[in-house]
Design a protein around this motif. Sequence first.
Motif, PDB file in Angstrom:
ATOM      1  N   GLY A  87       0.827  -1.200   0.000  1.00  0.00           N
ATOM      2  CA  GLY A  87       0.000   0.000   0.000  1.00  0.00           C
ATOM      3  C   GLY A  87       0.862   1.251   0.000  1.00  0.00           C
ATOM      4  O   GLY A  87       1.817   1.384  -0.780  1.00  0.00           O
ATOM      5  N   VAL A  88       0.558   2.181   0.898  1.00  0.00           N
ATOM      6  CA  VAL A  88       1.363   3.401   0.979  1.00  0.00           C
ATOM      7  C   VAL A  88       2.790   3.075   1.418  1.00  0.00           C
ATOM      8  O   VAL A  88       3.717   3.855   1.158  1.00  0.00           O
ATOM      9  CB  VAL A  88       0.717   4.431   1.928  1.00  0.00           C
ATOM     10  N   GLY A  89       2.990   1.933   2.083  1.00  0.00           N
ATOM     11  CA  GLY A  89       4.348   1.498   2.402  1.00  0.00           C
ATOM     12  C   GLY A  89       5.166   1.237   1.159  1.00  0.00           C
ATOM     13  O   GLY A  89       6.407   1.240   1.200  1.00  0.00           O
ATOM     14  N   GLY A  90       4.493   1.018   0.040  1.00  0.00           N
ATOM     15  CA  GLY A  90       5.190   0.832  -1.232  1.00  0.00           C
ATOM     16  C   GLY A  90       5.888   2.089  -1.713  1.00  0.00           C
ATOM     17  O   GLY A  90       6.883   2.016  -2.444  1.00  0.00           O
ATOM     18  N   PHE A  91       5.374   3.277  -1.312  1.00  0.00           N
ATOM     19  CA  PHE A  91       6.077   4.517  -1.651  1.00  0.00           C
ATOM     20  C   PHE A  91       7.461   4.509  -1.003  1.00  0.00           C
ATOM     21  O   PHE A  91       8.478   4.820  -1.635  1.00  0.00           O
ATOM     22  CB  PHE A  91       5.310   5.750  -1.149  1.00  0.00           C
ATOM     23  N   SER A 109       0.229  -3.996  -3.927  1.00  0.00           N
ATOM     24  CA  SER A 109      -0.948  -3.123  -3.881  1.00  0.00           C
ATOM     25  C   SER A 109      -0.571  -1.654  -3.743  1.00  0.00           C
ATOM     26  O   SER A 109      -1.103  -0.935  -2.897  1.00  0.00           O
ATOM     27  CB  SER A 109      -1.860  -3.518  -2.710  1.00  0.00           C
ATOM     28  N   THR A 110       0.335  -1.181  -4.596  1.00  0.00           N
ATOM     29  CA  THR A 110       0.787   0.205  -4.485  1.00  0.00           C
ATOM     30  C   THR A 110       0.853   0.843  -5.865  1.00  0.00           C
ATOM     31  O   THR A 110       0.401   0.263  -6.859  1.00  0.00           O
ATOM     32  CB  THR A 110       2.142   0.260  -3.751  1.00  0.00           C
ATOM     33  N   ARG A 111       1.397   2.045  -5.940  1.00  0.00           N
ATOM     34  CA  ARG A 111       1.506   2.745  -7.219  1.00  0.00           C
ATOM     35  C   ARG A 111       2.756   3.610  -7.220  1.00  0.00           C
ATOM     36  O   ARG A 111       3.451   3.723  -6.204  1.00  0.00           O
ATOM     37  CB  ARG A 111       0.260   3.578  -7.502  1.00  0.00           C
ATOM     38  N   ALA A 112       3.023   4.242  -8.358  1.00  0.00           N
ATOM     39  CA  ALA A 112       4.282   4.965  -8.551  1.00  0.00           C
ATOM     40  C   ALA A 112       4.176   6.460  -8.305  1.00  0.00           C
ATOM     41  O   ALA A 112       5.124   7.193  -8.562  1.00  0.00           O
ATOM     42  CB  ALA A 112       4.790   4.730  -9.972  1.00  0.00           C
ATOM     43  N   VAL A 113       3.041   6.925  -7.812  1.00  0.00           N
ATOM     44  CA  VAL A 113       2.876   8.355  -7.522  1.00  0.00           C
ATOM     45  C   VAL A 113       2.252   8.497  -6.141  1.00  0.00           C
ATOM     46  O   VAL A 113       1.557   7.611  -5.647  1.00  0.00           O
ATOM     47  CB  VAL A 113       2.014   9.070  -8.580  1.00  0.00           C
ATOM     48  N   ALA A 114       2.512   9.648  -5.526  1.00  0.00           N
ATOM     49  CA  ALA A 114       2.098   9.909  -4.146  1.00  0.00           C
ATOM     50  C   ALA A 114       0.600  10.201  -4.061  1.00  0.00           C
ATOM     51  O   ALA A 114      -0.086  10.331  -5.085  1.00  0.00           O
ATOM     52  CB  ALA A 114       2.898  11.090  -3.612  1.00  0.00           C
ATOM     53  N   PRO A 115       0.060  10.313  -2.841  1.00  0.00           N
ATOM     54  CA  PRO A 115      -1.350  10.702  -2.695  1.00  0.00           C
ATOM     55  C   PRO A 115      -1.649  12.006  -3.412  1.00  0.00           C
ATOM     56  O   PRO A 115      -0.806  12.893  -3.506  1.00  0.00           O
ATOM     57  CB  PRO A 115      -1.499  10.859  -1.176  1.00  0.00           C
ATOM     58  N   GLY A 116      -2.856  12.097  -3.908  1.00  0.00           N
ATOM     59  CA  GLY A 116      -3.242  13.267  -4.683  1.00  0.00           C
ATOM     60  C   GLY A 116      -3.565  12.884  -6.118  1.00  0.00           C
ATOM     61  O   GLY A 116      -3.742  11.705  -6.434  1.00  0.00           O
ATOM     62  N   PRO A 117      -3.643  13.864  -7.000  1.00  0.00           N
ATOM     63  CA  PRO A 117      -3.974  13.573  -8.397  1.00  0.00           C
ATOM     64  C   PRO A 117      -2.977  12.603  -9.025  1.00  0.00           C
ATOM     65  O   PRO A 117      -1.764  12.742  -8.842  1.00  0.00           O
ATOM     66  CB  PRO A 117      -3.906  14.952  -9.067  1.00  0.00           C
ATOM     67  N   VAL A 118      -3.489  11.634  -9.774  1.00  0.00           N
ATOM     68  CA  VAL A 118      -2.612  10.659 -10.409  1.00  0.00           C
ATOM     69  C   VAL A 118      -2.214  11.157 -11.797  1.00  0.00           C
ATOM     70  O   VAL A 118      -2.805  12.083 -12.348  1.00  0.00           O
ATOM     71  CB  VAL A 118      -3.288   9.281 -10.520  1.00  0.00           C
ATOM     72  N   ASP A 119      -1.186  10.531 -12.356  1.00  0.00           N
ATOM     73  CA  ASP A 119      -0.783  10.847 -13.712  1.00  0.00           C
ATOM     74  C   ASP A 119      -1.897  10.449 -14.682  1.00  0.00           C
ATOM     75  O   ASP A 119      -2.652   9.497 -14.418  1.00  0.00           O
ATOM     76  CB  ASP A 119       0.500  10.109 -14.066  1.00  0.00           C
ATOM     77  N   PRO A 120      -2.004  11.144 -15.820  1.00  0.00           N
ATOM     78  CA  PRO A 120      -3.110  10.876 -16.744  1.00  0.00           C
ATOM     79  C   PRO A 120      -3.184   9.430 -17.234  1.00  0.00           C
ATOM     80  O   PRO A 120      -4.276   8.945 -17.571  1.00  0.00           O
ATOM     81  CB  PRO A 120      -2.836  11.841 -17.910  1.00  0.00           C
ATOM     82  N   ASP A 121      -2.042   8.729 -17.261  1.00  0.00           N
ATOM     83  CA  ASP A 121      -2.050   7.362 -17.781  1.00  0.00           C
ATOM     84  C   ASP A 121      -2.285   6.322 -16.691  1.00  0.00           C
ATOM     85  O   ASP A 121      -2.328   5.119 -16.988  1.00  0.00           O
ATOM     86  CB  ASP A 121      -0.723   7.054 -18.484  1.00  0.00           C
ATOM     87  N   LEU A 122      -2.450   6.750 -15.443  1.00  0.00           N
ATOM     88  CA  LEU A 122      -2.680   5.813 -14.344  1.00  0.00           C
ATOM     89  C   LEU A 122      -4.139   5.849 -13.908  1.00  0.00           C
ATOM     90  O   LEU A 122      -4.781   6.898 -13.910  1.00  0.00           O
ATOM     91  CB  LEU A 122      -1.782   6.153 -13.156  1.00  0.00           C
ATOM     92  N   PHE A 226      -8.627   0.509  -4.662  1.00  0.00           N
ATOM     93  CA  PHE A 226      -7.907   1.652  -4.108  1.00  0.00           C
ATOM     94  C   PHE A 226      -6.743   2.053  -5.007  1.00  0.00           C
ATOM     95  O   PHE A 226      -6.621   3.217  -5.407  1.00  0.00           O
ATOM     96  CB  PHE A 226      -7.414   1.324  -2.692  1.00  0.00           C
ATOM     97  N   PHE A 227      -5.863   1.107  -5.309  1.00  0.00           N
ATOM     98  CA  PHE A 227      -4.837   1.303  -6.323  1.00  0.00           C
ATOM     99  C   PHE A 227      -5.105   0.253  -7.405  1.00  0.00           C
ATOM    100  O   PHE A 227      -4.588  -0.862  -7.345  1.00  0.00           O
ATOM    101  CB  PHE A 227      -3.432   1.113  -5.738  1.00  0.00           C
ATOM    102  N   PRO A 228      -5.940   0.579  -8.378  1.00  0.00           N
ATOM    103  CA  PRO A 228      -6.346  -0.429  -9.363  1.00  0.00           C
ATOM    104  C   PRO A 228      -5.157  -1.132 -10.032  1.00  0.00           C
ATOM    105  O   PRO A 228      -4.042  -0.595 -10.103  1.00  0.00           O
ATOM    106  CB  PRO A 228      -7.162   0.382 -10.368  1.00  0.00           C
ATOM    107  N   HIS A 229      -5.422  -2.331 -10.538  1.00  0.00           N
ATOM    108  CA  HIS A 229      -4.385  -3.241 -11.029  1.00  0.00           C
ATOM    109  C   HIS A 229      -3.476  -2.598 -12.069  1.00  0.00           C
ATOM    110  O   HIS A 229      -2.287  -2.916 -12.153  1.00  0.00           O
ATOM    111  CB  HIS A 229      -5.056  -4.488 -11.615  1.00  0.00           C
ATOM    112  N   GLN A 230      -4.000  -1.678 -12.846  1.00  0.00           N
ATOM    113  CA  GLN A 230      -3.194  -1.028 -13.876  1.00  0.00           C
ATOM    114  C   GLN A 230      -1.985  -0.311 -13.288  1.00  0.00           C
ATOM    115  O   GLN A 230      -0.952  -0.173 -13.934  1.00  0.00           O
ATOM    116  CB  GLN A 230      -4.069  -0.056 -14.669  1.00  0.00           C
ATOM    117  N   ASN A 231      -2.073   0.107 -12.023  1.00  0.00           N
ATOM    118  CA  ASN A 231      -0.933   0.723 -11.355  1.00  0.00           C
ATOM    119  C   ASN A 231       0.184  -0.290 -11.128  1.00  0.00           C
ATOM    120  O   ASN A 231       1.366   0.035 -11.259  1.00  0.00           O
ATOM    121  CB  ASN A 231      -1.378   1.328 -10.023  1.00  0.00           C
ATOM    122  N   GLY A 232      -0.185  -1.515 -10.781  1.00  0.00           N
ATOM    123  CA  GLY A 232       0.809  -2.571 -10.658  1.00  0.00           C
ATOM    124  C   GLY A 232       1.442  -2.900 -11.998  1.00  0.00           C
ATOM    125  O   GLY A 232       2.656  -3.136 -12.086  1.00  0.00           O
TER     126      GLY A 232
END
Length: 271
Positions: A87-91, A109-122, A226-232
């Motif tokens: 999750g956020v521990g992945g940051f 279960s994490t993503r490559a950008v911090a809390p807040g607006p995501v990149d347009p492709d995520l 929460f962090f949809p699979h496309q982020n992985g």
Amino acid sequence: MLHEVNGVELWVDTFGEAADPPVLLIGLSWPDELCAQLTGRYVVRYDLRDTGRSTYADPDAPAYDLRDLVADAAGLINGPTHVVGLGVGGFIAQLLALDHEVASLTLVSTRAVAPGPVDPDLEDHDAAVMGQLFGRPAPDWTDRDSVVDYMTGSAQLLAGSQGFDEQDARTWAGRVFDRSGKSAAAQRASHLGTMFAAIECGPRWRERLPGITAKTLVIHGDEDPFFPHQNGEALAAEIPNARLLTLPGIGQGLPRATWPTVVPALLSHTA
């Protein structure tokens, strides 16, 4: 036990023998039973600042930033360590792998950008699920039964079609409550990681992901709202030679139903 690291005290639990390969677990909730299944590894689990039994400052207005949390984690490493961030521990885990030597990296279960607006492709949080999740009346964060009921409802919303176990959800929420501070802010932060919505997370790190040299495993449920699979998928595509392990029917996190798949994968990856 408490460890003084980077000017704060972090509560650390360990499983296994110190001579075994070390595995650092970063995140808000790692069940005892899952940690114990990582046999042949020296598993280190700790409470982040403003959670559990570690140092509390002000979870609603923390003076530290994401890089301070990375420095906290680095202070717990003694030599090359297998790092697992959920999750956020992945940051924290991503930045630890970018700025320090690690033996391997696992991102759950994490993503490559911090809390807040995501990149347009995520893909962003599932709006319908988030509406249900945060549209409910807040619990009395100082009352154990109220918090356990609330967090069990959250677990059900985030679990995916195959991931929800009510008894486990209630047990784990109760354990988090029991090890956390008595104030409402402390309980919110321990259960929800609310300090991540308040801390400074810049600068961006996604563009640096190709610089990760550690072998990397990305684990992600295909029904994570929460962090949809496309982020992985994006993490696995942007980190060189990363491998993606998709968990069918699973949402956020690693519920017990995933352990027969995840535990062997983690043991193989951290060998």
